[in-house]
Design a protein around this motif. Sequence first.
Motif, short mmCIF file in Angstrom:
data_model
loop_
_atom_site.label_atom_id
_atom_site.label_comp_id
_atom_site.label_asym_id
_atom_site.label_seq_id
_atom_site.Cartn_x
_atom_site.Cartn_y
_atom_site.Cartn_z
N LEU A 55 0.87 -1.34 -0.11
CA LEU A 55 0.05 0.27 0.05
C LEU A 55 0.79 1.28 0.17
O LEU A 55 1.79 0.93 -0.01
N CYS A 56 0.24 2.32 0.03
CA CYS A 56 0.94 3.50 -0.03
C CYS A 56 1.38 3.72 1.22
O CYS A 56 1.11 2.99 2.03
N GLU A 57 2.62 4.87 1.62
CA GLU A 57 3.10 5.06 2.35
C GLU A 57 2.11 5.96 3.92
O GLU A 57 0.81 6.64 3.54
N PRO A 58 2.53 6.04 5.14
CA PRO A 58 1.60 5.82 5.46
C PRO A 58 1.29 7.74 5.61
O PRO A 58 2.32 8.02 5.39
N LEU A 59 -0.12 7.64 6.02
CA LEU A 59 -0.83 9.47 5.76
C LEU A 59 -0.30 9.87 4.36
O LEU A 59 -0.54 11.19 4.08
N VAL A 60 -0.46 8.93 3.39
CA VAL A 60 -0.02 9.46 1.93
C VAL A 60 -0.62 8.54 1.28
O VAL A 60 -1.10 7.58 0.80
N SER A 61 -1.99 10.00 0.64
CA SER A 61 -3.25 8.83 0.40
C SER A 61 -2.67 8.38 -1.20
O SER A 61 -2.04 9.80 -2.08
N CYS A 62 -3.50 7.50 -1.84
CA CYS A 62 -2.99 6.59 -3.33
C CYS A 62 -4.33 6.40 -4.17
O CYS A 62 -4.44 6.52 -5.11
N LEU A 63 -5.98 7.38 -3.42
CA LEU A 63 -6.48 7.00 -3.98
C LEU A 63 -7.16 8.97 -5.09
O LEU A 63 -6.33 10.01 -4.56
N PRO A 64 -7.91 8.53 -5.77
CA PRO A 64 -8.50 9.25 -6.85
C PRO A 64 -8.78 10.25 -5.74
O PRO A 64 -9.67 10.04 -4.69
N ALA A 65 -8.75 12.26 -6.51
CA ALA A 65 -8.92 12.42 -5.50
C ALA A 65 -11.08 13.04 -5.69
O ALA A 65 -10.90 12.57 -7.06
N GLY A 66 -11.64 13.13 -4.87
CA GLY A 66 -13.27 13.35 -5.42
C GLY A 66 -14.09 12.03 -5.35
O GLY A 66 -13.79 12.21 -4.22
N SER A 67 -14.70 11.18 -6.22
CA SER A 67 -16.06 10.60 -5.33
C SER A 67 -14.76 9.11 -4.45
O SER A 67 -15.40 8.94 -3.42
N ALA A 68 -13.78 8.81 -5.05
CA ALA A 68 -13.06 8.05 -4.09
C ALA A 68 -12.67 8.40 -3.32
O ALA A 68 -13.09 6.73 -2.40
N THR A 69 -12.63 8.77 -2.86
CA THR A 69 -11.65 9.55 -1.53
C THR A 69 -12.99 10.06 -0.54
O THR A 69 -12.93 9.15 0.85
N ASN A 70 -14.21 10.76 -1.31
CA ASN A 70 -15.08 10.54 -0.24
C ASN A 70 -15.98 8.82 -0.05
O ASN A 70 -16.50 9.01 0.88
N LEU A 71 -15.72 8.07 -0.86
CA LEU A 71 -16.44 7.60 0.00
C LEU A 71 -15.88 6.59 0.61
O LEU A 71 -15.88 5.68 1.37
N ALA A 72 -14.64 5.81 0.52
CA ALA A 72 -13.80 5.39 1.20
C ALA A 72 -13.95 5.96 2.66
O ALA A 72 -13.80 5.62 3.58
N GLN A 73 -14.04 7.41 2.55
CA GLN A 73 -14.02 8.32 3.73
C GLN A 73 -15.47 7.76 4.80
O GLN A 73 -15.96 6.97 5.85
N ALA A 74 -16.31 7.29 4.08
CA ALA A 74 -18.00 7.30 4.40
C ALA A 74 -17.49 5.64 4.74
O ALA A 74 -18.29 5.42 5.27
N ILE A 75 -17.29 4.92 3.85
CA ILE A 75 -17.34 3.35 4.46
C ILE A 75 -16.33 3.51 5.67
O ILE A 75 -17.01 2.44 6.78
N ALA A 76 -15.42 4.00 6.00
CA ALA A 76 -15.20 4.04 6.91
C ALA A 76 -15.71 4.36 8.40
O ALA A 76 -15.42 3.62 9.32
N LEU A 77 -16.50 5.43 8.18
CA LEU A 77 -17.42 6.20 8.65
C LEU A 77 -18.31 4.75 9.48
O LEU A 77 -18.59 4.39 10.70
N VAL A 78 -19.17 4.15 8.42
CA VAL A 78 -19.77 2.78 8.51
C VAL A 78 -19.32 1.50 9.64
O VAL A 78 -19.79 1.07 10.17
N ALA A 79 -17.78 1.46 9.12
CA ALA A 79 -17.05 0.09 10.23
C ALA A 79 -16.69 0.94 10.94
O ALA A 79 -16.77 -0.49 12.28
#
Length: 284
Positions: A55-79
Amino acid sequence: MNWLALRLLRPYLIIAAALSVASAAFVLAGAYVIRQQADVHGIVIGDYAADRTGLCEPLVSCLPAGSATNLAQAIALVAAFVPLLLGLILGVPLFAREREESTDDFLLTQSVPRLRWLITKLRWALVAGGIGAVTVAVPFRLAAARYTLILDDAGFAVLRELHRNNIGFMVMQTVFITALAGIIGLAVGRTLRTLALTVAAWPVALVAAQIGGLLLGLLAVVLTSWSGPLSMMFGTLTEDETATFAALALAAGTAVTVLLGRRIIAPSGPTHTSAEGVEQSRAS
């Protein structure tokens, strides 16, 4: 008694099931969209590994900005919060509402032992909570954890402590909260007070579970230090192992909570009471 318990729990079972299914569907759909966005941008994200391998280095995102990052954040909240919500939905009204509305007197007219009433309702609530948590935790771990792990926001790194990317920890968190809320409701007999006390106790319980898991992990290191193969299996203290030990600590906490419930209900009266006796006690 089982039929009666399920009938009383039916509204909360329906709500918990709907929340579990909706959350699992959101996690799977979100993971699919994130994967599609990553492919469009030519980003290759390695499979989930507790030590961040691939995976990417800690605290360095390799997710595309926008919907991908927003969805990842929402999934983290769900979990992070769905296990808690499931426990609250099933545990808070388990006994508190009946005591608050005095509908538990109906059980006395059915000559149901109080301890059996406690164990039967609690058993079904714990089973339902565990199934609901599994429904969310398995899709999260298998399909989406790899994306939430690499979010570059420090706040979401803190949220990982609430689910630990571990199925067992998420499931036992729901089971423990269900038992805790149920026994608190049995003791205080007020729904809102039970909700407030359970929510307040939740972070304390998680900290205690983390400490207990660490102590169990250290014990495993000591007990397996004499054998190289055993030490590699049980004593390496990886992220997954410490989360599993924390889940075991929550399981122990659940057992203690149920035993406290038995002590609360044991002195509350005879094990069998007839309808005539209930009417006489009310008349007096």
